[in-house]
Write a protein that holds these residues in place. Sequence first.
Motif, short mmCIF file in Angstrom:
data_model
loop_
_atom_site.label_atom_id
_atom_site.label_comp_id
_atom_site.label_asym_id
_atom_site.label_seq_id
_atom_site.Cartn_x
_atom_site.Cartn_y
_atom_site.Cartn_z
N GLU A 42 6.06 -2.03 -0.97
CA GLU A 42 5.81 -1.76 0.44
C GLU A 42 6.57 -2.82 1.22
O GLU A 42 6.58 -4.00 0.84
N TRP A 43 7.20 -2.41 2.31
CA TRP A 43 8.02 -3.33 3.11
C TRP A 43 7.85 -2.99 4.58
O TRP A 43 7.83 -1.82 4.96
N GLN A 44 7.75 -4.03 5.40
CA GLN A 44 7.56 -3.84 6.83
C GLN A 44 8.86 -4.12 7.58
O GLN A 44 9.33 -5.26 7.59
N THR A 104 10.31 2.20 12.50
CA THR A 104 10.20 0.76 12.23
C THR A 104 8.83 0.19 12.60
O THR A 104 8.58 -0.99 12.39
N ASP A 105 7.93 1.02 13.12
CA ASP A 105 6.65 0.51 13.62
C ASP A 105 5.55 0.49 12.57
O ASP A 105 4.41 0.17 12.88
N ARG A 106 5.88 0.83 11.33
CA ARG A 106 4.88 0.82 10.26
C ARG A 106 5.57 0.50 8.94
O ARG A 106 6.78 0.66 8.82
N PRO A 107 4.81 0.09 7.93
CA PRO A 107 5.42 -0.21 6.64
C PRO A 107 6.03 1.05 6.01
O PRO A 107 5.60 2.16 6.29
N THR A 109 7.28 2.68 2.12
CA THR A 109 7.00 2.56 0.69
C THR A 109 8.24 2.99 -0.08
O THR A 109 8.83 4.04 0.21
N SER A 130 7.74 6.93 4.81
CA SER A 130 7.01 6.39 5.95
C SER A 130 5.73 7.19 6.02
O SER A 130 5.77 8.40 6.32
#
Length: 156
Positions: A42-44, A104-107, A109, A130
């Motif tokens: 998971e990446w933000q 870009t407003d949420r993590p 996967t 997303s």
Amino acid sequence: MPEASVQVRYAPASTCFGCGPANEHGLRIGSHETADGVLEAEWQPAPHHAAFPGVLNGGIIGTLLDCHSNWAAAMHLMRASGAARPPACVTSEFHVRLVRPTPTDRPVTLRAWVVASGEDRATTEAELRSGDVVTATCRGVFVAVRPGHPAYERWD
């Protein structure tokens, strides 16, 4: 507490822009193995990763999928050979398909898995999600390097 990522466990000094734990300006993805052999992360995203407001840059998407898939290949090759450490692998080829804009407003996967392998290479498929929506896919070939290659000891 979850186990450390494969990058932290096997390549803590790596400065790779996409996955290197030691690159303070990099993306620092942290990948984890699942029981079924899939690698997940998971990446933000941050605002400066955008192509335009609210949408992740395609080059960043490619980097995420490339590095994550490379680690899926390396972990598979390690397990297949019975080695104690994954081999340093490089990207031979990869193809990214951008399916829809990635917010870009949420993590996000990442998921990657091996679909074919040989003694020193593995072919992977991967996806970027997303939420429940697949926003990009990737297929790549990753090759374990031998002594004399510039990337041979890059994870040490």
